[in-house]
Write a protein that holds these residues in place. Structure first.
Motif, short mmCIF file in Angstrom:
data_model
loop_
_atom_site.label_atom_id
_atom_site.label_comp_id
_atom_site.label_asym_id
_atom_site.label_seq_id
_atom_site.Cartn_x
_atom_site.Cartn_y
_atom_site.Cartn_z
N VAL A 200 -73.95 -18.58 134.03
CA VAL A 200 -72.60 -18.24 133.83
C VAL A 200 -71.95 -17.63 135.07
O VAL A 200 -70.85 -18.14 135.56
CB VAL A 200 -72.68 -17.33 132.64
CG1 VAL A 200 -71.33 -16.72 132.46
CG2 VAL A 200 -72.97 -18.07 131.52
N ASN A 201 -72.64 -16.60 135.42
CA ASN A 201 -72.06 -15.87 136.91
C ASN A 201 -71.86 -17.10 137.98
O ASN A 201 -70.58 -17.25 138.61
CB ASN A 201 -73.08 -15.09 137.36
CG ASN A 201 -72.62 -14.31 138.74
OD1 ASN A 201 -71.62 -13.60 138.66
ND2 ASN A 201 -73.69 -14.47 139.85
N TRP A 202 -72.88 -17.74 138.22
CA TRP A 202 -72.71 -18.47 139.60
C TRP A 202 -71.70 -19.88 139.24
O TRP A 202 -70.85 -20.25 140.20
CB TRP A 202 -73.81 -19.23 140.09
CG TRP A 202 -74.78 -18.19 140.68
CD1 TRP A 202 -75.94 -17.63 140.10
CD2 TRP A 202 -74.48 -17.26 141.90
NE1 TRP A 202 -76.64 -16.49 140.82
CE2 TRP A 202 -75.62 -16.35 141.82
CE3 TRP A 202 -73.67 -17.58 142.80
CZ2 TRP A 202 -75.72 -15.49 142.86
CZ3 TRP A 202 -73.71 -16.73 143.79
CH2 TRP A 202 -74.69 -15.52 143.98
N SER B 234 -81.55 -16.44 133.00
CA SER B 234 -81.12 -17.74 133.49
C SER B 234 -79.57 -18.15 132.98
O SER B 234 -79.00 -18.46 133.91
CB SER B 234 -82.36 -18.86 133.10
OG SER B 234 -83.62 -18.48 133.66
N ILE B 235 -79.64 -17.94 131.91
CA ILE B 235 -78.06 -18.37 131.34
C ILE B 235 -77.18 -17.33 131.75
O ILE B 235 -76.21 -17.82 132.35
CB ILE B 235 -78.05 -18.28 129.77
CG1 ILE B 235 -78.93 -19.44 129.12
CG2 ILE B 235 -76.66 -18.19 129.28
CD1 ILE B 235 -78.46 -20.95 129.40
N LEU C 209 -77.09 -27.82 129.93
CA LEU C 209 -78.12 -26.78 129.17
C LEU C 209 -77.41 -25.89 128.66
O LEU C 209 -77.81 -25.46 127.46
CB LEU C 209 -79.01 -26.01 130.45
CG LEU C 209 -79.91 -24.71 130.21
CD1 LEU C 209 -80.98 -25.47 129.32
CD2 LEU C 209 -80.27 -24.00 131.29
N ARG C 210 -76.19 -25.24 129.21
CA ARG C 210 -75.42 -24.16 128.47
C ARG C 210 -74.90 -24.65 126.82
O ARG C 210 -74.81 -24.20 126.03
CB ARG C 210 -74.46 -23.66 129.32
CG ARG C 210 -74.72 -22.78 130.28
CD ARG C 210 -73.49 -22.22 131.15
NE ARG C 210 -72.75 -21.61 130.20
CZ ARG C 210 -71.60 -21.07 130.57
NH1 ARG C 210 -71.09 -21.43 131.48
NH2 ARG C 210 -70.78 -20.61 129.56
N LEU D 8 -65.93 -23.55 124.31
CA LEU D 8 -65.94 -22.18 125.49
C LEU D 8 -66.72 -23.23 126.68
O LEU D 8 -66.31 -23.22 127.92
CB LEU D 8 -66.53 -21.25 125.19
CG LEU D 8 -66.58 -20.00 126.25
CD1 LEU D 8 -66.62 -18.69 125.68
CD2 LEU D 8 -67.60 -20.22 127.35
N VAL D 9 -67.67 -23.85 126.44
CA VAL D 9 -68.63 -24.40 127.43
C VAL D 9 -67.94 -25.79 127.92
O VAL D 9 -67.77 -25.74 129.16
CB VAL D 9 -70.12 -24.64 127.14
CG1 VAL D 9 -70.73 -25.44 128.16
CG2 VAL D 9 -70.67 -23.26 126.62
#
Length: 255
Positions: A198-200, A193-194, A126-127, A241-242
């Motif tokens: 990112v955090n989790w 949501s994004i 998704l990212r 990056l992703v």
């Protein structure tokens, strides 16, 4: 699985395994603690789609809470697509494709235990779809305030590192600022949501060991391209990056 029981350490996972009562703190209502406990049980697979939860009276007695608090918790889970309640049929766990998996609270429940590895990969996919496109738009639409927020977020990431909550909060601010700079209201609905994803996923990568490399330079390259007004370079930098974040996570998963 039929009628199971919620995990003993569900909502108390953050405080040494205490039960629902111990999770009740300032600003957190009791039904929220119950929803957290049951949500974790569902996301962890203790309850499978199609399973029927124990009856209202039984659950209220087991958790030592009022029936009204339990009903409010079920309403929270219903709103997030996890369960449905019908007269006489009881409360049933819905199929996974009905779950609002991008709800920040549902994401928190998923990562409170051991998240499904395929789900982690799904989040990165998704990212990889959303964030490079957002960076491309941001490069042509950002203003001085957007750049200031991104730059301050980068400074905070360097100062605190992504091993800390403060550093991860700055990381979220950086990604949120890029989405905001797109000036696209539809994309902005994905901000929470994004940011949660990112955090989790960043926390997940560090569960067993420190990050295998420093990802902040990857963020700097994204910022530099956006600041330069180069949409192609911004999209490419965000894609890298992703992709590298997924590689780091894969190495943590050992697969």
């Amino acid at each position: 699985m039929g009628q199971g029981k919620p995990p003993e350490n569900g909502a108390g996972a953050d405080n040494g395994g205490a039960g629902v009562k111990a999770t009740r703190g300032p600003g957190r209502r009791l039904h929220g603690a119950i929803a957290h406990k049951l949500g974790m049980a569902i996301l962890s697979g203790q309850y499978q789609p199609g399973d029927t939860l124990s009856g209202e009276v039984a659950f209220a007695e087991e958790l030592e809470v009022s029936r009204s608090a339990y009903r409010e918790a079920i309403q929270v889970l219903t709103a997030k697509g996890l369960v449905e309640s019908r007269p006489k049929a009881g409360t049933r766990v819905l199929p996974r494709n009905r779950w609002n998996l991008l709800d920040p609270e549902v994401l928190a429940w998923a990562f409170a235990g051991e998240p499904d590895i395929q789900f982690v990969r799904d989040l990165f996919e998704l990212r990889a779809i959303v964030e490079p496109a957002a960076a491309r738009l941001a490069a042509t639409r950002r203003d001085k305030e957007d750049l200031r927020i991104m730059k301050e977020a980068l400074a905070a990431m360097r100062r605190h590192t992504l091993a800390t909550e403060a550093g991860r909060a700055a990381d979220r601010d950086f990604h949120n600022a890029i989405l905001n700079a797109t000036r696209n209201d539809a994309l902005l609905t994905l901000t929470a949501s994004i940011g949660a994803a990112v955090n989790w996923t960043t926390q997940f990568k560090q569960r067993a060991r420190a990050l295998p490399r420093n990802p902040i330079p990857d963020h700097v390259r994204v910022y530099d391209a956006i600041a330069a007004g180069d949409p192609v370079a911004a999209a490419e930098a965000m894609g890298v990056l992703v992709d590298l974040a997924l590689e780091d996570t894969a190495s943590t998963m050992g697969r």
